[in-house]
Design an enzyme around this catalytic site. Structure first.
Site, mmCIF file in Angstrom:
data_model
loop_
_atom_site.group_PDB
_atom_site.id
_atom_site.type_symbol
_atom_site.label_atom_id
_atom_site.label_comp_id
_atom_site.label_asym_id
_atom_site.label_seq_id
_atom_site.Cartn_x
_atom_site.Cartn_y
_atom_site.Cartn_z
ATOM 1 N N ARG A 121 0.814 -1.232 0.000
ATOM 2 C CA ARG A 121 0.000 0.000 0.000
ATOM 3 C C ARG A 121 0.842 1.274 0.000
ATOM 4 O O ARG A 121 0.390 2.348 0.378
ATOM 5 C CB ARG A 121 -0.963 0.030 1.192
ATOM 6 C CG ARG A 121 -1.975 -1.080 1.162
ATOM 7 C CD ARG A 121 -3.273 -0.666 1.834
ATOM 8 N NE ARG A 121 -4.228 -1.743 1.720
ATOM 9 C CZ ARG A 121 -4.409 -2.683 2.650
ATOM 10 N NH1 ARG A 121 -3.701 -2.647 3.765
ATOM 11 N NH2 ARG A 121 -5.295 -3.615 2.458
ATOM 12 N N LYS A 143 2.082 11.671 -10.739
ATOM 13 C CA LYS A 143 1.314 10.720 -11.552
ATOM 14 C C LYS A 143 2.180 9.489 -11.761
ATOM 15 O O LYS A 143 3.337 9.612 -12.166
ATOM 16 C CB LYS A 143 0.978 11.315 -12.916
ATOM 17 C CG LYS A 143 -0.237 12.205 -12.921
ATOM 18 C CD LYS A 143 -0.604 12.567 -14.354
ATOM 19 C CE LYS A 143 -1.824 13.455 -14.415
ATOM 20 N NZ LYS A 143 -2.115 13.937 -15.776
ATOM 21 N N GLU A 185 7.725 18.987 -24.171
ATOM 22 C CA GLU A 185 7.001 19.262 -22.922
ATOM 23 C C GLU A 185 7.296 20.685 -22.422
ATOM 24 O O GLU A 185 6.455 21.302 -21.776
ATOM 25 C CB GLU A 185 7.343 18.230 -21.841
ATOM 26 C CG GLU A 185 6.901 16.797 -22.179
ATOM 27 C CD GLU A 185 5.382 16.549 -22.098
ATOM 28 O OE1 GLU A 185 4.620 17.490 -21.810
ATOM 29 O OE2 GLU A 185 4.980 15.392 -22.346
ATOM 30 N N LYS A 229 5.028 23.951 -13.670
ATOM 31 C CA LYS A 229 4.303 22.694 -13.412
ATOM 32 C C LYS A 229 3.919 22.589 -11.933
ATOM 33 O O LYS A 229 2.793 22.200 -11.604
ATOM 34 C CB LYS A 229 5.147 21.490 -13.851
ATOM 35 C CG LYS A 229 4.434 20.194 -13.506
ATOM 36 C CD LYS A 229 4.497 19.118 -14.519
ATOM 37 C CE LYS A 229 3.565 17.982 -14.115
ATOM 38 N NZ LYS A 229 3.798 16.737 -14.813
ATOM 39 N N GLU A 239 -6.116 16.371 -10.705
ATOM 40 C CA GLU A 239 -6.595 16.706 -12.052
ATOM 41 C C GLU A 239 -8.116 16.703 -12.145
ATOM 42 O O GLU A 239 -8.713 15.984 -12.935
ATOM 43 C CB GLU A 239 -5.998 15.722 -13.075
ATOM 44 C CG GLU A 239 -6.093 16.235 -14.498
ATOM 45 C CD GLU A 239 -5.384 15.333 -15.508
ATOM 46 O OE1 GLU A 239 -4.217 14.994 -15.279
ATOM 47 O OE2 GLU A 239 -6.020 14.992 -16.498
ATOM 48 N N ARG A 243 -5.368 21.128 -13.833
ATOM 49 C CA ARG A 243 -4.202 20.320 -14.240
ATOM 50 C C ARG A 243 -4.380 19.737 -15.644
ATOM 51 O O ARG A 243 -3.399 19.438 -16.331
ATOM 52 C CB ARG A 243 -3.942 19.209 -13.214
ATOM 53 C CG ARG A 243 -2.676 18.428 -13.516
ATOM 54 C CD ARG A 243 -2.267 17.503 -12.400
ATOM 55 N NE ARG A 243 -1.070 16.771 -12.767
ATOM 56 C CZ ARG A 243 -0.356 16.038 -11.937
ATOM 57 N NH1 ARG A 243 -0.732 15.928 -10.656
ATOM 58 N NH2 ARG A 243 0.714 15.400 -12.352
ATOM 59 N N ASN A 247 -2.446 18.511 -20.414
ATOM 60 C CA ASN A 247 -2.679 17.450 -21.409
ATOM 61 C C ASN A 247 -2.700 17.986 -22.831
ATOM 62 O O ASN A 247 -2.950 17.222 -23.778
ATOM 63 C CB ASN A 247 -4.017 16.742 -21.128
ATOM 64 C CG ASN A 247 -3.944 15.953 -19.850
ATOM 65 O OD1 ASN A 247 -2.922 15.353 -19.547
ATOM 66 N ND2 ASN A 247 -5.024 15.963 -19.070
ATOM 67 N N HIS A 250 -1.587 15.977 -25.831
ATOM 68 C CA HIS A 250 -1.406 14.590 -25.395
ATOM 69 C C HIS A 250 -2.509 13.654 -25.880
ATOM 70 O O HIS A 250 -2.288 12.454 -25.995
ATOM 71 C CB HIS A 250 -1.319 14.516 -23.865
ATOM 72 C CG HIS A 250 0.036 14.927 -23.347
ATOM 73 N ND1 HIS A 250 0.545 16.178 -23.549
ATOM 74 C CD2 HIS A 250 0.985 14.240 -22.664
ATOM 75 C CE1 HIS A 250 1.750 16.248 -22.987
ATOM 76 N NE2 HIS A 250 2.037 15.084 -22.453
ATOM 77 N N HIS A 254 -0.883 10.831 -27.655
ATOM 78 C CA HIS A 254 -0.896 9.428 -27.212
ATOM 79 C C HIS A 254 -1.389 8.518 -28.332
ATOM 80 O O HIS A 254 -0.900 7.397 -28.502
ATOM 81 C CB HIS A 254 -1.807 9.246 -25.994
ATOM 82 C CG HIS A 254 -1.151 9.668 -24.706
ATOM 83 N ND1 HIS A 254 -1.868 9.942 -23.568
ATOM 84 C CD2 HIS A 254 0.142 9.846 -24.378
ATOM 85 C CE1 HIS A 254 -1.036 10.282 -22.596
ATOM 86 N NE2 HIS A 254 0.189 10.239 -23.064
ATOM 87 N N HIS A 270 7.627 9.663 -26.735
ATOM 88 C CA HIS A 270 6.464 10.363 -26.170
ATOM 89 C C HIS A 270 6.463 11.841 -26.583
ATOM 90 O O HIS A 270 5.462 12.371 -27.071
ATOM 91 C CB HIS A 270 6.482 10.222 -24.644
ATOM 92 C CG HIS A 270 5.393 10.994 -23.974
ATOM 93 N ND1 HIS A 270 4.066 10.648 -24.098
ATOM 94 C CD2 HIS A 270 5.421 12.111 -23.200
ATOM 95 C CE1 HIS A 270 3.331 11.515 -23.414
ATOM 96 N NE2 HIS A 270 4.124 12.420 -22.866
#
Ligand code: GLY
Length: 370
Positions: A121, A143, A185, A229, A239, A243, A247, A250, A254, A270
């Site tokens: 955990r 993330k 980025e 950021k 998010e 936030r 993206n 993206h 993606h 990426h």
């Protein structure tokens, strides 16, 4: 330069950047390792060769760390690799008093963060990003993720590392293509959230500065991007709204990335895929958010010719549309995009129709100069 990223959710994260980061890392680890039972160093096959020796020479106490190695590349962001790492940690007696150090680019920090945040955990971890993309984006903000088959980042957690150490010296281990992946980025962060940073990167020889791999200007670009950021993540860690502006580029990026893994063509990195995604999504921004044509053109001039055009055929457009069904931002069967109104001013969650999305890809296809 030192930042504290405080989301109010868990521990505040100390982020240290700059050429003298090794002293801070040594000091931090010196304090931390006193109460710590085992130390694990997660690397991929590249960072094991080029960065593990360097980090051990900077911080000799890390000689005692158990090195866990995964193959370099996106394929390691899988449930199989995560399972192997959970087993390795269990076999070697890792506990909540252990520390996992993730030393690598976005794949290593996404995967390592995911494994650490779920094992027992959650065990403590830190990130030492070694790619520009990791330094300015992937390692910052908590993330973590693995992919589900070819679909990017479908399984993951929001879980902050204890600290992040950004040592630009690692950029010397990267080639031009990998560096340009990170530049995408930087461009994105500036465009969506910081008009002065956008102005700055559009008025300096950005590519030359980056390719030199070491300079005061490069450090300023890294710390400037990290600061932007952090300010976004502090306001919206999970998010729920703001936030989402990160993206930009993206959603289609993606999909381009997935396409390149699906086709037997060269895999897009990426950042390269995000650069191409930004071309499409800035066109959508023009259609739906009043994004000025001259800034769209400025963005396109920044992207081409530094990023190779990736050709898309008619059947690829259909594949991309199918891939968008899995996008995490999709709601009520409608795809949503972050669109830019003007530099520093973006809106998350704008609904776009399939016709508009296809039009943005048609625009992209007109830019093929080959
Ligand atoms: N890479 C986007 C984010 O961290 O939200």
């Amino acid at each position: 330069m030192q930042f504290t990223l405080n989301t109010g959710q868990a521990n505040a994260v100390e982020i240290v950047t700059g050429p003298n980061v090794s002293g801070d890392l040594k000091e931090w680890l010196g304090k931390y390792l006193t109460g710590c039972e085992e130390v694990f160093l997660l690397a991929d096959s590249n960072t094991r060769e080029y960065c593990v020796p360097r980090v051990i020479s900077l911080v000799p106490s890390l000689q005692k760390a158990e090195v866990l190695e995964v193959p370099a590349g996106e394929k390691s962001k899988s449930i199989e690799t995560a399972g192997q790492l959970w087993n390795a940690l269990a076999d070697k007696g890792a506990s909540r008093q252990s520390l996992l150090i993730c030393l690598g680019g976005g794949v290593v920090t996404d995967l390592g963060g995911f494994v650490a945040s779920t094992f027992k955990r959650g065990i403590p971890f830190i990130h030492i990003p070694t790619s520009l993309l990791g330094m300015v984006d992937a390692a910052i903000g908590g993330k973590t993720a693995i992919n589900l088959g070819n679909i990017k980042n479908q399984v993951g957690t929001f879980h902050q590392p204890e600290a992040i150490f950004i040592y630009p010296g690692f950029l010397e281990t990267l080639n031009a293509y990998e560096l340009m992946s990170g530049v995408a980025e930087v461009i994105k962060t500036a465009l969506v959230a910081d008009a002065p940073l956008w102005k700055k990167i559009t008025s300096i020889p950005l590519k030359e500065i980056i390719q030199k791999k070491s300079s005061r200007e490069l450090e300023d670009i890294i710390s400037g991007t990290v600061a932007v950021k952090c300010s976004i993540v502090e306001k919206d860690f999970r998010e729920t709204g703001l936030r989402g502006i990160l993206n930009f580029g993206h959603t289609l990026g993606h999909a381009f990335e997935t396409l390149s893994h699906q086709n037997n063509s060269k895999h897009l990195s990426h950042g390269h895929a995000v650069a191409l995604g930004m071309i499409c999504e800035s066109h959508l921004s023009g259609l739906k958010a009043g994004f000025e044509q001259n800034i769209q053109n400025e963005l396109e001039r920044m992207i081409f010719p530094d990023y190779e055009y990736y050709p898309i055929k008619n059947e690829d457009v259909d594949f991309i549309m199918d891939t968008l069904v899995h996008d995490k931002k999709r709601k009520d069967s409608v795809n949503r995009f972050t669109l830019v109104k003007s530099p520093g001013n973006a809106i998350p969650g704008v609904e776009c129709t399939p016709a508009e999305i296809k039009e943005s890809m048609e625009h992209y296809r007109t830019l093929n100069k080959q």
